[in-house]
Design a protein around this motif. Structure first.
Motif, PDB file in Angstrom:
ATOM      1  N   PRO A  88       0.794  -1.247   0.000  1.00 41.60           N
ATOM      2  CA  PRO A  88       0.000   0.000   0.000  1.00 41.60           C
ATOM      3  C   PRO A  88       0.817   1.282   0.000  1.00 41.60           C
ATOM      4  N   GLU A  89       2.085   1.209   0.354  1.00 40.51           N
ATOM      5  CA  GLU A  89       2.856   2.453   0.423  1.00 40.51           C
ATOM      6  C   GLU A  89       3.511   2.840  -0.894  1.00 40.51           C
ATOM      7  N   ILE A  90       3.526   1.949  -1.888  1.00 43.87           N
ATOM      8  CA  ILE A  90       4.247   2.278  -3.114  1.00 43.87           C
ATOM      9  C   ILE A  90       3.404   3.158  -4.029  1.00 43.87           C
ATOM     10  N   GLY A  91       4.058   4.050  -4.739  1.00 48.40           N
ATOM     11  CA  GLY A  91       3.370   4.984  -5.623  1.00 48.40           C
ATOM     12  C   GLY A  91       3.715   4.784  -7.084  1.00 48.40           C
ATOM     13  N   ALA A  92       4.674   3.914  -7.367  1.00 45.68           N
ATOM     14  CA  ALA A  92       5.097   3.705  -8.757  1.00 45.68           C
ATOM     15  C   ALA A  92       5.794   2.357  -8.886  1.00 45.68           C
ATOM     16  N   VAL A  93       5.695   1.771 -10.082  1.00 46.36           N
ATOM     17  CA  VAL A  93       6.325   0.482 -10.373  1.00 46.36           C
ATOM     18  C   VAL A  93       7.028   0.585 -11.719  1.00 46.36           C
ATOM     19  N   ILE A  94       8.217  -0.004 -11.788  1.00 46.29           N
ATOM     20  CA  ILE A  94       8.953  -0.040 -13.055  1.00 46.29           C
ATOM     21  C   ILE A  94       9.417  -1.461 -13.322  1.00 46.29           C
ATOM     22  N   HIS A  95       9.222  -1.886 -14.560  1.00 48.81           N
ATOM     23  CA  HIS A  95       9.713  -3.192 -14.989  1.00 48.81           C
ATOM     24  C   HIS A  95      10.772  -2.982 -16.063  1.00 48.81           C
ATOM     25  N   THR A  96      11.938  -3.618 -15.886  1.00 52.98           N
ATOM     26  CA  THR A  96      12.959  -3.554 -16.938  1.00 52.98           C
ATOM     27  C   THR A  96      13.579  -4.937 -17.155  1.00 52.98           C
ATOM     28  N   HIS A  97      14.264  -5.052 -18.286  1.00 51.45           N
ATOM     29  CA  HIS A  97      15.165  -6.183 -18.542  1.00 51.45           C
ATOM     30  C   HIS A  97      16.594  -5.646 -18.533  1.00 51.45           C
ATOM     31  N   SER A  98      16.902  -4.747 -17.604  1.00 45.94           N
ATOM     32  CA  SER A  98      18.246  -4.154 -17.601  1.00 45.94           C
ATOM     33  C   SER A  98      19.281  -5.265 -17.439  1.00 45.94           C
ATOM     34  N   THR A  99      20.440  -5.088 -18.075  1.00 40.25           N
ATOM     35  CA  THR A  99      21.341  -6.207 -18.342  1.00 40.25           C
ATOM     36  C   THR A  99      21.708  -7.035 -17.110  1.00 40.25           C
ATOM     37  N   TYR A 100      22.319  -6.433 -16.109  1.00 37.98           N
ATOM     38  CA  TYR A 100      22.819  -7.239 -14.983  1.00 37.98           C
ATOM     39  C   TYR A 100      21.717  -7.695 -14.040  1.00 37.98           C
ATOM     40  N   ALA A 101      20.682  -6.899 -13.859  1.00 37.75           N
ATOM     41  CA  ALA A 101      19.561  -7.374 -13.045  1.00 37.75           C
ATOM     42  C   ALA A 101      18.948  -8.603 -13.706  1.00 37.75           C
ATOM     43  N   THR A 102      18.841  -8.575 -15.022  1.00 36.80           N
ATOM     44  CA  THR A 102      18.268  -9.714 -15.737  1.00 36.80           C
ATOM     45  C   THR A 102      19.192 -10.920 -15.682  1.00 36.80           C
ATOM     46  N   ILE A 103      20.495 -10.679 -15.776  1.00 39.52           N
ATOM     47  CA  ILE A 103      21.459 -11.789 -15.662  1.00 39.52           C
ATOM     48  C   ILE A 103      21.288 -12.509 -14.330  1.00 39.52           C
ATOM     49  N   MET A 104      21.169 -11.752 -13.253  1.00 38.26           N
ATOM     50  CA  MET A 104      21.000 -12.380 -11.940  1.00 38.26           C
ATOM     51  C   MET A 104      19.631 -13.084 -11.863  1.00 38.26           C
ATOM     52  N   ALA A 105      18.614 -12.488 -12.474  1.00 43.56           N
ATOM     53  CA  ALA A 105      17.284 -13.127 -12.499  1.00 43.56           C
ATOM     54  C   ALA A 105      17.333 -14.419 -13.299  1.00 43.56           C
ATOM     55  N   GLN A 106      18.068 -14.417 -14.404  1.00 47.48           N
ATOM     56  CA  GLN A 106      18.202 -15.629 -15.217  1.00 47.48           C
ATOM     57  C   GLN A 106      18.997 -16.705 -14.473  1.00 47.48           C
ATOM     58  N   ALA A 107      19.988 -16.271 -13.710  1.00 45.73           N
ATOM     59  CA  ALA A 107      20.846 -17.208 -12.977  1.00 45.73           C
ATOM     60  C   ALA A 107      20.188 -17.666 -11.674  1.00 45.73           C
ATOM     61  N   LEU A 108      19.065 -17.089 -11.330  1.00 46.55           N
ATOM     62  CA  LEU A 108      18.334 -17.402 -10.086  1.00 46.55           C
ATOM     63  C   LEU A 108      19.195 -17.101  -8.859  1.00 46.55           C
ATOM     64  N   VAL A 109      20.012 -16.070  -8.958  1.00 47.30           N
ATOM     65  CA  VAL A 109      20.916 -15.691  -7.874  1.00 47.30           C
ATOM     66  C   VAL A 109      20.449 -14.365  -7.269  1.00 47.30           C
ATOM     67  N   PRO A 110      19.987 -14.386  -6.016  1.00 45.44           N
ATOM     68  CA  PRO A 110      19.611 -13.119  -5.379  1.00 45.44           C
ATOM     69  C   PRO A 110      20.844 -12.237  -5.205  1.00 45.44           C
ATOM     70  N   ILE A 111      20.623 -10.946  -5.052  1.00 43.45           N
ATOM     71  CA  ILE A 111      21.738 -10.002  -4.908  1.00 43.45           C
ATOM     72  C   ILE A 111      21.953  -9.726  -3.428  1.00 43.45           C
ATOM     73  N   PRO A 112      23.027 -10.294  -2.855  1.00 46.45           N
ATOM     74  CA  PRO A 112      23.285 -10.046  -1.438  1.00 46.45           C
ATOM     75  C   PRO A 112      23.857  -8.638  -1.254  1.00 46.45           C
ATOM     76  N   PRO A 113      23.725  -8.093  -0.051  1.00 41.70           N
ATOM     77  CA  PRO A 113      24.307  -6.766   0.199  1.00 41.70           C
ATOM     78  C   PRO A 113      25.818  -6.891   0.358  1.00 41.70           C
TER      79      PRO A 113
END
Lengths: 229, 229, 229, 229
Positions: A88-113
């Motif tokens: 309920p607190e979000i005001g906007a949503v963006i979807h991308t296939h940006s290169t490295y975010a997508t690479i990690m999504a394809q690899a099923l690897v979460p992004i640790p801090p």
């Protein structure tokens, strides 16, 4: 914010994703919501970015009913709707296939801090969703994409980690405003790029110390934020 | 150098880090010092780069006391102060999250001298600091960041290796002038990029021969330098 | 070609290395030779690229004696001289620290012919020189850099593989004219980039078939070349 | 489409490959076919891109006989002819050495469908051809390059996977029109880049679920396509 202002902000957010190199071809979409009036503004489907104007933006209600009939909304509309209803607190949503975010999504690897760049924006790991089942894909693919994101946040606050990687697909990022969401998407891509390279050269790397994560996240967010003027 | 000239040099250095692609968003800051008058000029906190002018630069003394009250100084000021006090020959400090320097900092991998590009600027390994303790982070985070850099230089000359990687964070780079420091930060990023790729394809690579390190470093630095006109 | 035309060609070659992203800061130099008159034209040492003019180009004889006294020649002059003396067919030499060629030079990994892009320009592996000895570095570093390149070509034709990687340093590339040499340096960088990535994902990859190497190299070079108009 | 319109479309496609960064130097070529009249329009051989005009485009028949005598056609013409004869639905062919597609071709690694970006354009794995035999290379190299592509498609529909990687060489991509083929070549390069990085960080990654491949491919292609306005 008037509906027209929201349309302008959503148009700007869509164009900014292209300007920041986060979207190629038409692989991306941004939306915003006016919570008071229950109106969502979203990019139209398959319209080239250089032909998009304020008038191309599509207005729907929270059930996805189009309130003007000119153009079809983004084919990802149902994912956005699920996120607006669940977070309920979000005001906007963006979807991308940006290169490295997508690479990690394809690899099923979460992004640790792994560093303070991450910690300044994301209070912990950016999760990868589970894979959808064949039945979910066949019967309600776009909404189910939103649902597995919500599922990934059942134990965390979506305002503290404003992004998710959808398995085998790309990223969804959110924020309080369309401008916020673009900024988060831009940072996510750089954080994903640095995480990929860090994990390649140092596969056993551990996340940064919890105290460092706290220090960086909390100086920019929450009641005790100190950053900026 | 007049205070105004220093402000201009510091502004230029801040803008140059962006122009060279070393800084995204507001993740970086440059400062300079007038040793004669004990004045430090530093970037303000959280001001967008395209709105920065000479007048936005913040002046402090060596204890970090702001000498004009318009804007808050960079939140990293205390790190700069520690470096200015510990390294008496440096005239400028730059902090960036430039991509490959940050990747090595996140991976906790120091940058060994693997080639003459490195040797022309850095007389040996660019170190990674130790990680801060939870107590250091809780009580004096920004100053402690400077202190672990100083600790990493207890056996080496900061003028011969004008950069450090802060564990899980990014780089601090220095020089005799703001322009020098920008140049060192630019070279550090390229050296880090080449080191990452070299170590990935040849994990067992050794540093270059000590004689080659000497030859390249000393032709550009010190009493017997021969490079240039 | 008049001396002035050669100066223009060498200036253009120096500027082209920057334009193609092969040279950062002042890390590179191009020269050309007029074989009839025994004159070499080379970039001056340490002059910024945007201040270079035809008149900045330095003229020397084959022993490196400067024939005009305005500026000091590139500090790499002696390497160029060794190559001009040992390889009588070459008309120009270019030295760069271009990113991927330097990475392979730092990793001491020669570039095998892994594809037809390579084969169109380099008739076999691009070699890495042996490392210099401490004595070579101490007594005749710049000339010895040329000598180890010549040594690496004792069993091959420098016109068929117009480039070498100098261990721990960067690349030297040559050609019949300054324009040729720039083109070869540009291709070398792309070939090195592709080789690095190919070897990373497929460490056991073999060079392309000898017949394919022949087919591509010989269609562009030698008596039976068929490519172009 | 008139012959002149086809020439313009082929010129535009050739220039677009350069603009999208898919072609360096003269390493690439695009052609189109007018099926009704049996005319093929193709880039001339070895002409710099900035000197190409509509009039430089070479017209041939399906046997490769040049129908105007001004310029020699691309040296890859015979590959294009084999593809036009074997794949009756294609209207254009593009050959590039774009970086990541070539890396995968050099590594002999086909591109599996690892994400929805892939699935939106390629209905399954993008294959790598077998290597040519020495005899094929010696006697009919250019045509044989087309034949091994056709061989790789004996069990699949070239309209559903409009691209192939030629072992040790680069990519051939096709489409209904020159504009389509350029778009497919642009997407192939990004898909190859993401696949390389995905496979590096997660060597055991499996292709996406068949249901997800279907969902994405079929929403953009075939009788039940729903994407766009």
């Amino acid at each position: 914010m008037s509906l027209n202002d929201l349309k302008e902000a959503v148009l700007d957010a869509n164009l900014a994703t292209v300007r920041h190199g986060l979207v190629m071809a038409t692989f991306g979409n941004a939306s915003g919501i006016d919570r008071d009036n229950g109106r969502i503004v979203i990019k139209p489907s398959g319209v080239p970015y250089d032909e998009m104007t304020v008038d191309s933006m599509v207005v729907t209600d929270l059930d996805g009913k189009t309130l003007d009939n000119k153009l079809k909304p983004s084919s990802d509309l149902d994912t956005h709707l699920v996120l607006y209803r669940a977070f309920p607190e979000i005001g906007a949503v963006i979807h991308t296939h940006s290169t490295y975010a997508t690479i990690m999504a394809q690899a099923l690897v979460p992004i640790p801090p792994l560093g303070t760049t991450h910690a300044d924006y994301f209070y912990g790991e950016v999760p990868v969703t589970r894979q959808l089942t064949p039945q979910e894909i066949a019967t309600r693919y776009v909404a189910a994409t939103g649902e597995v994101i919500v599922e990934a946040f059942k134990d965390r606050d979506p305002m503290q980690v404003p992004a998710a990687l959808v398995a085998g697909h790309g990223s969804f990022v959110w924020g309080r405003t369309p401008e916020d969401a673009v900024h988060n998407a831009f940072i996510l891509e750089e954080v994903a790029r640095m995480a990929w390279h860090t994990m390649m050269i140092r596969p056993d790397i551990a996340p940064i110390q919890p105290a460092l994560l706290d220090r960086h996240y909390l100086r920019k967010h929450g009641a005790n934020a100190t950053y900026g003027q």
